[in-house]
Design an enzyme around this catalytic site. Structure first.
Site, PDB file in Angstrom:
ATOM      1  N   GLY A  79       0.820  -1.209   0.000  1.00  0.00           N
ATOM      2  CA  GLY A  79       0.000   0.000   0.000  1.00  0.00           C
ATOM      3  C   GLY A  79       0.856   1.263   0.000  1.00  0.00           C
ATOM      4  O   GLY A  79       1.938   1.287   0.567  1.00  0.00           O
ATOM      5  N   THR A 201       4.709   1.735   5.999  1.00  0.00           N
ATOM      6  CA  THR A 201       3.287   1.425   6.088  1.00  0.00           C
ATOM      7  C   THR A 201       2.607   2.467   6.954  1.00  0.00           C
ATOM      8  O   THR A 201       3.073   2.790   8.053  1.00  0.00           O
ATOM      9  CB  THR A 201       2.959   0.012   6.635  1.00  0.00           C
ATOM     10  N   TYR A 421      -7.818   5.696   2.036  1.00  0.00           N
ATOM     11  CA  TYR A 421      -7.168   6.084   0.782  1.00  0.00           C
ATOM     12  C   TYR A 421      -6.926   7.598   0.718  1.00  0.00           C
ATOM     13  O   TYR A 421      -6.020   8.056   0.040  1.00  0.00           O
ATOM     14  CB  TYR A 421      -8.006   5.597  -0.410  1.00  0.00           C
TER      15      TYR A 421
HETATM   16  P1  FBP Z   1       0.653  -1.977   3.614  1.00  0.00           P
HETATM   17  O1  FBP Z   1       0.622  -2.882   4.809  1.00  0.00           O
HETATM   18  O2  FBP Z   1       1.079  -2.658   2.374  1.00  0.00           O
HETATM   19  O3  FBP Z   1       1.440  -0.737   3.882  1.00  0.00           O
HETATM   20  O4  FBP Z   1      -0.822  -1.463   3.314  1.00  0.00           O
HETATM   21  C1  FBP Z   1      -1.623  -1.049   4.336  1.00  0.00           C
HETATM   22  C2  FBP Z   1      -3.027  -0.694   3.898  1.00  0.00           C
HETATM   23  O5  FBP Z   1      -3.134   0.685   3.613  1.00  0.00           O
HETATM   24  C3  FBP Z   1      -4.006  -1.119   4.985  1.00  0.00           C
HETATM   25  O6  FBP Z   1      -4.170  -0.099   5.925  1.00  0.00           O
HETATM   26  C4  FBP Z   1      -5.221  -1.477   4.198  1.00  0.00           C
HETATM   27  O7  FBP Z   1      -6.002  -2.441   4.849  1.00  0.00           O
HETATM   28  C5  FBP Z   1      -4.670  -2.036   2.928  1.00  0.00           C
HETATM   29  O8  FBP Z   1      -3.421  -1.407   2.727  1.00  0.00           O
HETATM   30  C6  FBP Z   1      -5.554  -1.791   1.742  1.00  0.00           C
HETATM   31  O9  FBP Z   1      -5.060  -2.503   0.663  1.00  0.00           O
HETATM   32  P2  FBP Z   1      -5.189  -2.053  -0.860  1.00  0.00           P
HETATM   33  O10 FBP Z   1      -4.218  -0.953  -1.065  1.00  0.00           O
HETATM   34  O11 FBP Z   1      -4.764  -3.259  -1.612  1.00  0.00           O
HETATM   35  O12 FBP Z   1      -6.593  -1.634  -1.090  1.00  0.00           O
END
Ligand code: FBP
Length: 549
Positions: A79, A201, A421
């Protein structure tokens, strides 16, 4: 040419502050050999070449050495998190300091670009456009899991072709676990390629003694806190809604806790506490309904509730259900081909009795969500589960029941929000701009010192950035064995909210007052320019963890 906003232009000229330890020539000072946090024997056996390495701290060196150019590859994984572009800028500047003929290659759209040989060379002109900006769009990101030897060998072909001597993987706990596995493999075959990880993250759950925080957490929580503050001001103006606000953070509740410390809402769920107290979903509902009823008695039919995204997996009955579902789905790949009704039947028929009962008791939409595709790391995609609606619906029913029993006198109107997001690609705060630049530059110094299987580590983060400490921590030091996809795997231990930690205790000491009264704080937008007490504050979590009062 793309038109830029006034802030974009001003921000482009911001020069991130490097810790003084990284100014000029640096030397690597080795600490004591390390051990993994748990399961030492198993981890040692799985990482014979990279286990037990010493920590590294950088200090100023008296003389600059002549060093050969070093070509480096970089991957953004998982993410998005604010500051990723500054990690790349710092890495670029770092390898150019080592030797101006060094080159940086970016693999496109995450680890998949590495395996499929999709890349670009990141030149000074490209990097210039992205300094101090949010997003990962300079090369894109992806969630392909790097775990198979065939992928490692395929990736090695392009590394050899481009004469790349080191790969930097910018990611969360899963991606850094993969970085450690890749480092071990390349060392075992004498591939001549170093692998360095960077802690990214927004979730804030990649941290320990040597990694004080992951990058992006600071900015994302400041963005969410601004908006929560705005909602609270609206809420306190109209005095007619309860706002249920779900906050990202797939597993740990660090984001919810930090936003609570910044905004003082009427209620904030901390999933780790729900688990520790063995609460059922019904008890979570009752606790919030009690706060709502109590405020209603004083005529306050409004308020805010913060809900961590990962809550569902921390309710013990749900956790047991998800664990059994993970194994069941991993063992039955044909499940994905069944129609929804047949999937439900299959699950109910094959789960143990207790878990089948829990599954049957859930609203169908939520139950179905739990059976949908896992992400490539085997995680339930909790960001798709509408916990905020599930809770407010159940609370509404409980309050209606209490009204009939004469225990509740108020009006209950709920609004729902999900912040995730909105904050992941914000321009980095001053903290994240400096921290990320230092992490990238420091990764270049780790490469120069010959390290592999290390994570870039910048510490002392509540002090001014020039006083930060720089170095590296062996990734195996953070590992333990956990069950994934139905088998035990070595993984970096996730840092959950510590219920004895200073940040949680601060929150716990205030929350009854916040529930009964209206003590909202309005942090406002991220300030980039102005007095240090407004612009250069670390997160409240870091502040309290490091002794702030
Ligand atoms: P990372 O652990 O890869 O940094 O991503 C965290 C996150 O933002 C979470 O908070 C969330 O649940 C997830 O990514 C959402 O995933 P996606 O970006 O695939 O929609």
């Amino acid at each position: 040419m793309v038109k830029k906003s006034a802030l974009q232009k001003a921000r482009a000229s911001y020069q991130p502050k490097l810790p003084t330890a990284l100014w000029g020539a640096v030397k690597a000072v080795e600490g004591a050999p390390t051990q993994s946090v748990a399961n030492q024997e198993e981890i040692k056996a799985l990482f014979p070449n990279t286990y037990g390495l010493p920590t590294i701290t950088f200090e100023k060196d008296i003389q600059t050495k002549n060093t050969a150019p070093v070509n480096v590859g970089v991957i953004l994984s998982g993410g998005q998190a604010p500051g990723g572009h500054n990690v790349i800028s710092g890495l670029f500047d770092g390898i150019k300091t080592i030797n101006k003929n060094s080159r940086l290659y970016g693999f496109l759209m995450g680890p998949g670009g590495f395996v499929d040989h999709n890349y670009i060379e990141l030149t000074a002109d490209i990097i210039k456009e992205y300094r101090n900006t949010g997003g990962f769009d300079i090369i894109g990101s992806g969630r392909t899991k790097l775990e198979k030897v065939e992928q490692f060998d395929k990736g090695l072909e392009i590394l050899k072709k481009l004469d790349i001597k080191a790969l930097v993987i910018v990611g969360g706990d899963d991606s850094n676990t993969n970085a450690a596995v890749l480092a071990e493999y390349y060392k075992s075959i004498n591939a001549g390629v170093q692998v360095i990880g960077c802690p990214k993250t927004i979730d804030g759950d990649l941290k320990n003694e040597m990694i004080e925080t992951s990058f992006g957490f600071d900015t994302a929580t400041k963005v969410y806190s601004e908006v929560i503050g705005n909602i609270q001001r609206d809420c306190n103006s109209a005095k007619k809604y309860w706002h249920f606000i779900k906050l990202m953070g797939r597993s740990a509740s660090h984001i919810a806790l930090e936003c609570a410390l910044q905004t003082q809402p009427n209620y904030c769920i901390i999933s780790e506490e729900v688990e520790a107290n063995n609460l059922t979903l019904a008890q979570v509902v009752d606790n919030i309904a009690a706060v709502i009823a109590n405020r209603a008695e004083k005529g306050n039919n409004f308020g805010t509730v913060l809900i961590p995204e990962g809550l569902i997996e921390f309710i013990p009955a749900m956790k047991a259900l998800i664990a059994e579902l993970n194994d069941l789905l991993a063992a039955n790949p044909q499940f994905a081909t069944l129609a929804p009704a047949a999937q439900r039947e299959f699950v109910l028929a094959n789960l143990s009795k207790d878990n089948a009962d829990t599954f049957a008791s859930l609203p169908e939409g939520v139950a179905r969500q739990l059976t949908l595709d896992r992400d490539p790391h085997g995680n339930v995609q909790v960001s798709l589960i509408e916990t905020e609606k599930l809770l407010s619906e159940m609370i509404g029913k409980r309050l209606a029941q209490w009204k009939e029993e004469g225990k509740y006198v108020g009006k209950f109107a709920a609004l729902h929000h999900f912040f995730g997001y909105e904050g992941r690609c914000a321009d980095p705060s001053n903290f994240d701009a400096d921290y990320c630049y230092a992490l990238g530059y420091n990764a270049a110094m780790l490469i120069n010192s010959g390290a592999t299987g290390y994570m870039s580590s910048i510490r002392n983060l509540t002090n001014p950035s020039v006083q930060w400490l720089a170095g590296g921590i062996p990734i195996t030091m953070m590992m333990n064995m956990e069950r994934r996809h139905g088998a035990m795997k070595p993984v970096i231990q996730k840092a959950l909210v510590d219920l004895n930690g200073k940040a949680f205790l601060k929150f716990a000491s205030q929350r009854d007052k916040w529930a009964a009264e209206t003590c909202y704080m309005y942090p406002g937008p991220i300030q980039y320019f102005g007095p240090a007490e407004v612009c250069d504050q670390p997160s409240r979590t870091l502040y309290y963890e490091q002794g702030g009062k």
